[in-house]
Design a protein around this motif. Sequence first.
Motif, PDB file in Angstrom:
ATOM      1  N   VAL A 164       0.827  -1.208   0.000  1.00 16.51           N
ATOM      2  CA  VAL A 164       0.000   0.000   0.000  1.00 16.51           C
ATOM      3  C   VAL A 164       0.861   1.257   0.000  1.00 16.51           C
ATOM      4  CG1 VAL A 164      -1.678   1.311   1.359  1.00 16.51           C
ATOM      5  CG2 VAL A 164      -1.989  -1.136   1.029  1.00 16.51           C
ATOM      6  N   SER A 165       2.012   1.199   0.661  1.00 15.25           N
ATOM      7  CA  SER A 165       2.909   2.357   0.699  1.00 15.25           C
ATOM      8  C   SER A 165       3.704   2.510  -0.592  1.00 15.25           C
ATOM      9  CB  SER A 165       3.874   2.227   1.871  1.00 15.25           C
ATOM     10  OG  SER A 165       4.745   1.122   1.680  1.00 15.25           O
ATOM     11  N   GLY A 166       3.639   1.513  -1.463  1.00 11.84           N
ATOM     12  CA  GLY A 166       4.389   1.566  -2.712  1.00 11.84           C
ATOM     13  C   GLY A 166       5.824   1.092  -2.592  1.00 11.84           C
ATOM     14  N   GLU A 167       6.208   0.592  -1.422  1.00 13.65           N
ATOM     15  CA  GLU A 167       7.581   0.119  -1.239  1.00 13.65           C
ATOM     16  C   GLU A 167       7.810  -1.233  -1.892  1.00 13.65           C
ATOM     17  OE1 GLU A 167       8.361   2.325   3.057  1.00 13.65           O
ATOM     18  OE2 GLU A 167       8.149   0.155   2.978  1.00 13.65           O
ATOM     19  N   MET A 168       6.744  -1.970  -2.110  1.00 11.37           N
ATOM     20  CA  MET A 168       6.849  -3.263  -2.779  1.00 11.37           C
ATOM     21  C   MET A 168       5.781  -3.355  -3.862  1.00 11.37           C
ATOM     22  SD  MET A 168       6.490  -7.150  -1.262  1.00 11.37           S
ATOM     23  CE  MET A 168       4.774  -6.976  -0.771  1.00 11.37           C
ATOM     24  N   VAL A 169       6.199  -3.643  -5.076  1.00 14.12           N
ATOM     25  CA  VAL A 169       5.264  -3.864  -6.175  1.00 14.12           C
ATOM     26  C   VAL A 169       5.474  -5.294  -6.667  1.00 14.12           C
ATOM     27  CG1 VAL A 169       4.529  -3.161  -8.478  1.00 14.12           C
ATOM     28  CG2 VAL A 169       5.316  -1.442  -6.843  1.00 14.12           C
ATOM     29  N   PRO A 170       4.559  -6.210  -6.375  1.00 19.46           N
ATOM     30  CA  PRO A 170       4.723  -7.599  -6.809  1.00 19.46           C
ATOM     31  C   PRO A 170       4.930  -7.698  -8.320  1.00 19.46           C
ATOM     32  CG  PRO A 170       2.947  -7.435  -5.225  1.00 19.46           C
ATOM     33  CD  PRO A 170       3.323  -6.025  -5.571  1.00 19.46           C
ATOM     34  N   ASN A 171       5.879  -8.529  -8.700  1.00 24.67           N
ATOM     35  CA  ASN A 171       6.225  -8.706 -10.110  1.00 24.67           C
ATOM     36  C   ASN A 171       6.397 -10.202 -10.377  1.00 24.67           C
ATOM     37  OD1 ASN A 171       7.463  -8.819 -12.665  1.00 24.67           O
ATOM     38  ND2 ASN A 171       8.505  -6.867 -12.342  1.00 24.67           N
ATOM     39  N   TRP A 172       5.642 -10.723 -11.331  1.00 24.37           N
ATOM     40  CA  TRP A 172       5.702 -12.160 -11.606  1.00 24.37           C
ATOM     41  C   TRP A 172       7.097 -12.605 -12.022  1.00 24.37           C
ATOM     42  CZ3 TRP A 172       7.159 -13.986 -16.360  1.00 24.37           C
ATOM     43  CH2 TRP A 172       7.117 -13.081 -17.429  1.00 24.37           C
ATOM     44  N   ARG A 173       7.908 -11.676 -12.528  1.00 23.08           N
ATOM     45  CA  ARG A 173       9.275 -12.039 -12.931  1.00 23.08           C
ATOM     46  C   ARG A 173      10.158 -12.394 -11.741  1.00 23.08           C
ATOM     47  NH1 ARG A 173       7.720  -7.905 -16.369  1.00 23.08           N
ATOM     48  NH2 ARG A 173       7.835  -8.415 -18.614  1.00 23.08           N
ATOM     49  N   ASP A 174       9.709 -12.026 -10.538  1.00 24.43           N
ATOM     50  CA  ASP A 174      10.468 -12.365  -9.325  1.00 24.43           C
ATOM     51  C   ASP A 174      10.035 -13.692  -8.720  1.00 24.43           C
ATOM     52  OD1 ASP A 174      12.041 -10.011  -9.284  1.00 24.43           O
ATOM     53  OD2 ASP A 174      10.392  -8.887  -8.366  1.00 24.43           O
ATOM     54  N   LEU A 175       9.045 -14.350  -9.315  1.00 18.27           N
ATOM     55  CA  LEU A 175       8.529 -15.591  -8.728  1.00 18.27           C
ATOM     56  C   LEU A 175       9.572 -16.710  -8.677  1.00 18.27           C
ATOM     57  CD1 LEU A 175       4.832 -15.973  -9.934  1.00 18.27           C
ATOM     58  CD2 LEU A 175       5.677 -16.035  -7.583  1.00 18.27           C
ATOM     59  N   TRP A 176      10.597 -16.598  -9.490  1.00 17.96           N
ATOM     60  CA  TRP A 176      11.642 -17.623  -9.451  1.00 17.96           C
ATOM     61  C   TRP A 176      12.265 -17.704  -8.042  1.00 17.96           C
ATOM     62  CZ3 TRP A 176      16.572 -16.377  -7.998  1.00 17.96           C
ATOM     63  CH2 TRP A 176      16.942 -15.020  -8.080  1.00 17.96           C
ATOM     64  N   ARG A 177      12.236 -16.599  -7.339  1.00 16.62           N
ATOM     65  CA  ARG A 177      12.789 -16.585  -5.984  1.00 16.62           C
ATOM     66  C   ARG A 177      11.977 -17.505  -5.062  1.00 16.62           C
ATOM     67  NH1 ARG A 177      16.079 -11.827  -5.727  1.00 16.62           N
ATOM     68  NH2 ARG A 177      15.744 -10.526  -7.577  1.00 16.62           N
ATOM     69  N   SER A 178      10.653 -17.456  -5.193  1.00 11.88           N
ATOM     70  CA  SER A 178       9.790 -18.329  -4.390  1.00 11.88           C
ATOM     71  C   SER A 178       9.926 -19.780  -4.828  1.00 11.88           C
ATOM     72  CB  SER A 178       8.325 -17.876  -4.514  1.00 11.88           C
ATOM     73  OG  SER A 178       8.150 -16.612  -3.935  1.00 11.88           O
ATOM     74  N   VAL A 217      -2.097 -21.868 -10.001  1.00  7.31           N
ATOM     75  CA  VAL A 217      -3.323 -21.132 -10.323  1.00  7.31           C
ATOM     76  C   VAL A 217      -3.462 -19.912  -9.407  1.00  7.31           C
ATOM     77  CG1 VAL A 217      -5.844 -21.240 -10.345  1.00  7.31           C
ATOM     78  CG2 VAL A 217      -4.501 -23.175 -11.205  1.00  7.31           C
ATOM     79  N   LEU A 218      -3.169 -20.104  -8.140  1.00  5.71           N
ATOM     80  CA  LEU A 218      -3.254 -19.008  -7.178  1.00  5.71           C
ATOM     81  C   LEU A 218      -2.305 -17.878  -7.550  1.00  5.71           C
ATOM     82  CD1 LEU A 218      -4.397 -17.906  -4.502  1.00  5.71           C
ATOM     83  CD2 LEU A 218      -2.568 -19.149  -3.323  1.00  5.71           C
ATOM     84  N   TRP A 219      -1.111 -18.221  -7.982  1.00  7.81           N
ATOM     85  CA  TRP A 219      -0.142 -17.196  -8.380  1.00  7.81           C
ATOM     86  C   TRP A 219      -0.630 -16.398  -9.589  1.00  7.81           C
ATOM     87  CZ3 TRP A 219       5.155 -20.193  -7.830  1.00  7.81           C
ATOM     88  CH2 TRP A 219       5.531 -20.177  -6.471  1.00  7.81           C
ATOM     89  N   VAL A 220      -1.283 -17.071 -10.511  1.00  6.50           N
ATOM     90  CA  VAL A 220      -1.844 -16.350 -11.655  1.00  6.50           C
ATOM     91  C   VAL A 220      -2.856 -15.313 -11.170  1.00  6.50           C
ATOM     92  CG1 VAL A 220      -3.277 -16.535 -13.725  1.00  6.50           C
ATOM     93  CG2 VAL A 220      -1.457 -18.212 -13.315  1.00  6.50           C
ATOM     94  N   VAL A 221      -3.723 -15.727 -10.268  1.00  3.27           N
ATOM     95  CA  VAL A 221      -4.748 -14.817  -9.726  1.00  3.27           C
ATOM     96  C   VAL A 221      -4.096 -13.664  -8.966  1.00  3.27           C
ATOM     97  CG1 VAL A 221      -6.663 -14.637  -8.097  1.00  3.27           C
ATOM     98  CG2 VAL A 221      -6.487 -16.625  -9.594  1.00  3.27           C
ATOM     99  N   MET A 222      -3.040 -13.948  -8.212  1.00  2.00           N
ATOM    100  CA  MET A 222      -2.409 -12.929  -7.383  1.00  2.00           C
ATOM    101  C   MET A 222      -1.580 -11.930  -8.188  1.00  2.00           C
ATOM    102  SD  MET A 222      -1.158 -15.218  -4.113  1.00  2.00           S
ATOM    103  CE  MET A 222      -0.507 -13.821  -3.185  1.00  2.00           C
ATOM    104  N   TYR A 223      -0.967 -12.401  -9.266  1.00  2.00           N
ATOM    105  CA  TYR A 223      -0.050 -11.538 -10.001  1.00  2.00           C
ATOM    106  C   TYR A 223      -0.666 -10.885 -11.233  1.00  2.00           C
ATOM    107  CZ  TYR A 223       4.013 -12.641  -7.173  1.00  2.00           C
ATOM    108  OH  TYR A 223       4.905 -12.722  -6.133  1.00  2.00           O
ATOM    109  N   LEU A 224      -1.756 -11.418 -11.735  1.00  2.00           N
ATOM    110  CA  LEU A 224      -2.354 -10.847 -12.938  1.00  2.00           C
ATOM    111  C   LEU A 224      -2.759  -9.384 -12.762  1.00  2.00           C
ATOM    112  CD1 LEU A 224      -3.132 -11.452 -15.832  1.00  2.00           C
ATOM    113  CD2 LEU A 224      -5.385 -12.243 -15.014  1.00  2.00           C
TER     114      LEU A 224
END
Length: 248
Positions: A157-171, A228-235
């Motif tokens: 919400v503060s803008g300090e983190m913007v989820p990016n699907w390209r970072d999913l390799w870390r998970s 499937v959950l990741w698609v919903v979360m990152y789309l």
Amino acid sequence: MFNYYLTYQPDIPVGIGFGQFSGTHLTVLGVLAIGIYYLVHRYQRLTLAGRRHQRWGIALAIWTMELFKDIYLATTGQWDPNLLAFHLCGFGLMMVAIDAIRPNKTTQTILYSLTIWGAVAAEIFPDWAYYPLLNQWALQSFVIHALLITYPLMLMVSGEMVPNWRDLWRSVVFLCGAVPFVLWVNARLQTNFFFLNTAAPGSPLEPLQHMFGHGALYISVIIMLLGVLWVVMYLPWALAPRRKPILA
């Protein structure tokens, strides 16, 4: 009223729990939602130093509660291996502590892609519902999971983190190391971390386990559902990567 306040699971009488989806459970969720909103809204309005202190405060709060539980149960002879912090949310505690000290993409990706939905699921389908509400371990579980939801929400919400699907390799890398380790621990200690052996009672995984049984097929279904959950979360983030903070 406080007869079972510090009583641990094996000594809780059957039938005195607050119960999943009971009025008590739903009321607690409502109170926690208000608390989460307050902390997220407050964080957004703080200075950089104030934000750092709030991150540290949340990390300190969850680890103080977790260590109190371990120390109390160990000193009273009630500790068992199931209390190790090897559940998904247990690893989330570690990610919060690391990120509070040194914010980085890896911890934040894990917190968004794994911890936040795991904590939400735990609040909605608590596997501690057999406790009465006025019990230290039930209250801790509610609060700790609420803080695991709060922490990544503050950053988003503060803008300090913007989820990016390209970072999913870390998970993915994290899971490739964590899942085999957890399976090994479960086999050695007869535990059920990540609920890989048995689904949590009353959770959405329970009917899936009845359908697909135990073992590799059950775990494979969980992995597919996670995808499937990741698609919903990152789309939404992929479609609107520059959207403004929700509470601006």
